[in-house]
Motif scaffolding. Sequence first.
Motif, PDB file in Angstrom:
ATOM      1  N   THR A  21      47.870 -44.932 -49.846  1.00 19.32           N
ATOM      2  CA  THR A  21      46.665 -44.103 -49.917  1.00 19.32           C
ATOM      3  C   THR A  21      45.601 -44.621 -48.960  1.00 19.32           C
ATOM      4  O   THR A  21      44.940 -43.846 -48.261  1.00 19.32           O
ATOM      5  N   PHE A  22      45.428 -45.925 -48.928  1.00 15.13           N
ATOM      6  CA  PHE A  22      44.424 -46.524 -48.036  1.00 15.13           C
ATOM      7  C   PHE A  22      44.712 -46.156 -46.587  1.00 15.13           C
ATOM      8  O   PHE A  22      43.814 -45.706 -45.856  1.00 15.13           O
ATOM      9  N   ILE A  23      45.963 -46.333 -46.165  1.00  9.77           N
ATOM     10  CA  ILE A  23      46.297 -46.068 -44.763  1.00  9.77           C
ATOM     11  C   ILE A  23      46.134 -44.593 -44.429  1.00  9.77           C
ATOM     12  O   ILE A  23      45.565 -44.236 -43.386  1.00  9.77           O
ATOM     13  N   SER A  24      46.630 -43.714 -45.285  1.00  6.81           N
ATOM     14  CA  SER A  24      46.582 -42.280 -44.989  1.00  6.81           C
ATOM     15  C   SER A  24      45.152 -41.750 -45.007  1.00  6.81           C
ATOM     16  O   SER A  24      44.761 -40.968 -44.127  1.00  6.81           O
ATOM     17  N   VAL A  25      44.346 -42.148 -45.988  1.00  4.11           N
ATOM     18  CA  VAL A  25      42.976 -41.645 -46.088  1.00  4.11           C
ATOM     19  C   VAL A  25      42.095 -42.251 -44.995  1.00  4.11           C
ATOM     20  O   VAL A  25      41.262 -41.568 -44.407  1.00  4.11           O
ATOM     21  N   TRP A  26      42.270 -43.524 -44.706  1.00  6.73           N
ATOM     22  CA  TRP A  26      41.459 -44.166 -43.679  1.00  6.73           C
ATOM     23  C   TRP A  26      41.711 -43.548 -42.303  1.00  6.73           C
ATOM     24  O   TRP A  26      40.783 -43.412 -41.503  1.00  6.73           O
ATOM     25  N   ASN A  27      42.955 -43.169 -42.028  1.00  9.86           N
ATOM     26  CA  ASN A  27      43.296 -42.602 -40.724  1.00  9.86           C
ATOM     27  C   ASN A  27      43.183 -41.079 -40.677  1.00  9.86           C
ATOM     28  O   ASN A  27      43.419 -40.495 -39.611  1.00  9.86           O
ATOM     29  N   GLU A  28      42.859 -40.439 -41.790  1.00 12.11           N
ATOM     30  CA  GLU A  28      42.831 -38.982 -41.810  1.00 12.11           C
ATOM     31  C   GLU A  28      41.728 -38.441 -40.903  1.00 12.11           C
ATOM     32  O   GLU A  28      40.570 -38.856 -40.997  1.00 12.11           O
ATOM     33  N   PHE A  29      42.101 -37.522 -40.063  1.00 16.22           N
ATOM     34  CA  PHE A  29      41.145 -36.940 -39.112  1.00 16.22           C
ATOM     35  C   PHE A  29      40.889 -35.462 -39.370  1.00 16.22           C
ATOM     36  O   PHE A  29      39.747 -34.997 -39.319  1.00 16.22           O
ATOM     37  N   PHE A  30      41.946 -34.722 -39.680  1.00 16.26           N
ATOM     38  CA  PHE A  30      41.806 -33.273 -39.752  1.00 16.26           C
ATOM     39  C   PHE A  30      40.968 -32.837 -40.951  1.00 16.26           C
ATOM     40  O   PHE A  30      40.156 -31.915 -40.838  1.00 16.26           O
ATOM     41  N   GLY A  31      41.171 -33.459 -42.108  1.00 14.14           N
ATOM     42  CA  GLY A  31      40.410 -33.076 -43.297  1.00 14.14           C
ATOM     43  C   GLY A  31      38.912 -33.245 -43.121  1.00 14.14           C
ATOM     44  O   GLY A  31      38.142 -32.287 -43.314  1.00 14.14           O
ATOM     45  N   PRO A  32      38.428 -34.436 -42.750  1.00 12.50           N
ATOM     46  CA  PRO A  32      36.990 -34.584 -42.490  1.00 12.50           C
ATOM     47  C   PRO A  32      36.483 -33.674 -41.381  1.00 12.50           C
ATOM     48  O   PRO A  32      35.359 -33.181 -41.448  1.00 12.50           O
ATOM     49  N   LEU A  33      37.296 -33.461 -40.341  1.00 13.36           N
ATOM     50  CA  LEU A  33      36.876 -32.562 -39.272  1.00 13.36           C
ATOM     51  C   LEU A  33      36.686 -31.138 -39.780  1.00 13.36           C
ATOM     52  O   LEU A  33      35.793 -30.412 -39.320  1.00 13.36           O
ATOM     53  N   LEU A  34      37.496 -30.730 -40.743  1.00 13.88           N
ATOM     54  CA  LEU A  34      37.445 -29.365 -41.250  1.00 13.88           C
ATOM     55  C   LEU A  34      36.286 -29.150 -42.211  1.00 13.88           C
ATOM     56  O   LEU A  34      35.647 -28.085 -42.184  1.00 13.88           O
ATOM     57  N   TYR A  35      35.971 -30.130 -43.032  1.00 13.11           N
ATOM     58  CA  TYR A  35      35.006 -29.916 -44.109  1.00 13.11           C
ATOM     59  C   TYR A  35      33.640 -30.556 -43.862  1.00 13.11           C
ATOM     60  O   TYR A  35      32.673 -30.199 -44.534  1.00 13.11           O
ATOM     61  N   LEU A  36      33.527 -31.503 -42.931  1.00 14.61           N
ATOM     62  CA  LEU A  36      32.264 -32.207 -42.722  1.00 14.61           C
ATOM     63  C   LEU A  36      31.630 -31.745 -41.416  1.00 14.61           C
ATOM     64  O   LEU A  36      32.293 -31.700 -40.374  1.00 14.61           O
ATOM     65  N   THR A  37      30.364 -31.407 -41.490  1.00 10.03           N
ATOM     66  CA  THR A  37      29.617 -30.987 -40.300  1.00 10.03           C
ATOM     67  C   THR A  37      28.409 -31.868 -40.024  1.00 10.03           C
ATOM     68  O   THR A  37      27.903 -31.874 -38.899  1.00 10.03           O
ATOM     69  N   ASP A  38      27.931 -32.595 -41.001  1.00  7.82           N
ATOM     70  CA  ASP A  38      26.777 -33.473 -40.832  1.00  7.82           C
ATOM     71  C   ASP A  38      27.249 -34.806 -40.264  1.00  7.82           C
ATOM     72  O   ASP A  38      28.093 -35.476 -40.875  1.00  7.82           O
ATOM     73  N   PRO A  39      26.748 -35.237 -39.091  1.00  4.93           N
ATOM     74  CA  PRO A  39      27.198 -36.519 -38.517  1.00  4.93           C
ATOM     75  C   PRO A  39      26.960 -37.709 -39.432  1.00  4.93           C
ATOM     76  O   PRO A  39      27.671 -38.719 -39.327  1.00  4.93           O
ATOM     77  N   GLU A  40      25.988 -37.618 -40.322  1.00  7.91           N
ATOM     78  CA  GLU A  40      25.722 -38.734 -41.221  1.00  7.91           C
ATOM     79  C   GLU A  40      26.850 -38.931 -42.235  1.00  7.91           C
ATOM     80  O   GLU A  40      27.001 -40.009 -42.808  1.00  7.91           O
ATOM     81  N   LEU A  41      27.678 -37.897 -42.441  1.00  8.44           N
ATOM     82  CA  LEU A  41      28.791 -37.971 -43.386  1.00  8.44           C
ATOM     83  C   LEU A  41      30.122 -38.281 -42.705  1.00  8.44           C
ATOM     84  O   LEU A  41      31.140 -38.378 -43.385  1.00  8.44           O
ATOM     85  N   TYR A  42      30.110 -38.436 -41.387  1.00  2.57           N
ATOM     86  CA  TYR A  42      31.356 -38.624 -40.655  1.00  2.57           C
ATOM     87  C   TYR A  42      32.064 -39.913 -41.094  1.00  2.57           C
ATOM     88  O   TYR A  42      31.432 -40.912 -41.452  1.00  2.57           O
TER      89      TYR A  42
END
Length: 300
Positions: free
Chosen positions: A226-247
């Motif tokens: 879980t740590f490796i997959s969530v830490w490296n996840e790019f597409f999910g945060p890119l899809l749902y996060l728009t505020d740079p402070e939450l990146y």
Amino acid sequence: MSSTLQSPRAAKPNEDADALIERFGSTRKSRFSRHVILCVIGLVMMYPLLWLVSSSLKPNDLIFSDLSLWPAEWSPSNYTEGWNALEYDFGVYFSNSIVIVVLSIVGNLFSCSLAAYGFARLNFTGRKLFFALMLGTMMLPGHVLLIPQYILFAKLGWLNTYYPLLVPNFLATNAFYIFLMVQFMRSLPQELDDAARIDGCGPFRTFWSIILPLCRPAFATTAIFTFISVWNEFFGPLLYLTDPELYTVPLALRQFIDSEGQSQWGQMFAMSVLSLAPIIGFFIAGQKYLVKGIATTGLK
């Protein structure tokens, strides 16, 4: 007559001993050669990581022109400049990723362990059918669910929040972790449940007091994956996060790449090296449990 009949039998142990000695000698040589080959393959596989570390210490104009691992010109300022190069310092993005990773691990361990306990230790109507359906979700491509999930989270008002990244982990949506824990729990003796039932323990008390402490290797394996997959996840945060402070960290690394060709490669590589440190440290800390969990998962 008897001596001639016994001589071949008497000579056989000597022949076997000579064969063992010869085989032992060849085994030592082959073992040494295998170690040399494995070391060479390991160095080849580690070359990209070594090149990344080396490039993080080079100026931008030498990163792609000087391919040696030892920098001709050192630029350790990439780390300090890269830390403060974006709108927010990189500590903000590290904090965001750590929050998401920790909550995702807690969610997967809690929900997947409960679901696995039901499949592995409880008898209920339709258990095999539901287990087969759960395994069937592993063959469903994740991209098929993108649009329905996005519409659902948009109607719930969860866009630009961490809820789309965290809530599914608390609902046992990852069939792989459930299957891993089911296989591990099935390897535990059924007599433990019978003894707990005789002592008056219900299903939840049995799970909490008996099964849960014995599943540490499976939980450690789930936590590391879980740590490796969530830490490296790019597409999910890119899809749902728009505020740079939450990146998160992967989104922050993407900000170093300029579409006009003015990318700060040295600073990006420096932050990439720092982003690998938590993964390597977490993996080393839980390596013993990871190996044990994977080795005992297929036993029953």
